[in-house]
Design a protein around this motif. Structure first.
Motif: not given
Ligand code: IPD
Ligand code: CA
Length: 266
Positions: A230-239, A241-246, A255-264
């Motif tokens: 799997a790809r497991v990253e912050e929505i804006d990329g990178g590993p 982070r605590p208190s982040g958006r995984v 990428p499609q899931l991240a794009e949908l989440l961003r738009s929401a």
């Protein structure tokens, strides 16, 4: 720090032993009376079992690797800047645990001072699942190697998430959920972030996202999911982070899931 494969494999064995020990003791304690109190908010539960299991897990690790640092949810943190640091959630999914609802786990990970995950184990006793991963050596569930299948298209993806304990944050999380639920197959809220990440690894859900997790919720499950493909990253990329958006999913769906989440608004 240079972490040769043999060391990662050895640390994975130790993480699995410690997580097994912790989960078995938590299951034993669940049979007796629990002392339940609250932490950050009135819905953030902690029990005598969370504290006792953390002491047990930390004692097991310290006896075998006395020079390593420890970060534990229930306060056992020592030398968090050491070269090798254990990251422990004695009971991830404490609400499930208190309700005897399946899907809580003991989560044990080990990383370098700069955050490179070396090994991790998640033991979910009510589902009978033991997950373990060593960096660069794959992930296993109950001894069998995990490999992510091809993902479905986004509209047929089953997506897991979780909610924090702060009511304002929950309202924000529900707004994001409202923005994605029409665009995916369905949503699951199972109650333990480590198990959610392992569920991505095992193909039980196609994706997972959550806002505001702590390092102990994320560490072991992140490595297990990555080592399963799997790809497991912050929505804006990178590993993560605590208190982040995984966000976690197969690399083709991510990428499609991240794009949908961003738009929401995630
Ligand atoms: C919680 C669980 C839950 C997640 C929360 C976490 P805890 O951990 O992982 O699934 O949604 O954000 O805090 O408190 O049960 O260890
Ligand atoms: Ca916990």
């Amino acid at each position: 720090m240079n972490a040769p494969p043999d060391l990662c494999a050895e640390l994975a064995e130790l993480a699995l032993d410690a997580a097994r020990l912790g989960a078995a003791r938590a299951a034993e304690l669940r049979a007796g009376p629990l002392d339940v109190t609250t932490k950050s908010t009135a819905t953030d539960l902690v029990t005598n079992a969370d504290r006792e299991v953390e002491r047990l897990v930390v004692g097991h690790l310290r006896a075998r690797r006395p020079g390593d640092g420890v970060i534990g949810e229930e306060g056992s943190t020592t030398s968090p800047d050491a070269e090798v640091v254990w990251v422990i959630d004695p009971i991830d999914g404490t609400t499930n645990y208190v309700y005897d609802f399946p899907g809580w786990a003991t989560s044990v990970a080990v990383r370098t001072a700069t955050g490179t995950l070396l090994a991790g184990a998640v033991v979910d006793p009510l589902h009978g699942d033991e997950y373990v991963a060593a960096r660069g050596q794959g992930a296993r569930r109950n001894g069998r190697r995990l490999a992510l299948p091809q993902p479905p298209p986004l509209e047929r993806a089953l997506v897991a998430t979780g909610f924090g304990y702060d009511s304002d944050r929950r309202a924000q999380q529900v707004a994001v959920l409202g923005g994605i639920i029409r665009e995916v197959r369905d949503i699951r809220r199972m109650g333990a972030a480590s198990v959610d990440l392992c569920s991505v690894a095992a193909g039980r859900v196609d994706g997972y996202y959550e806002l505001g997790l702590a390092e102990w919720d994320l560490a072991a499950g992140t490595l297990i999911a990555i080592e399963s493909g799997a790809r497991v990253e912050e929505i804006d990329g990178g590993p993560p982070r605590p208190s982040g958006r995984v966000v976690a999913a197969h690399p083709e769906l991510w990428p499609q899931l991240a794009e949908l989440l961003r738009s929401a608004g995630f």
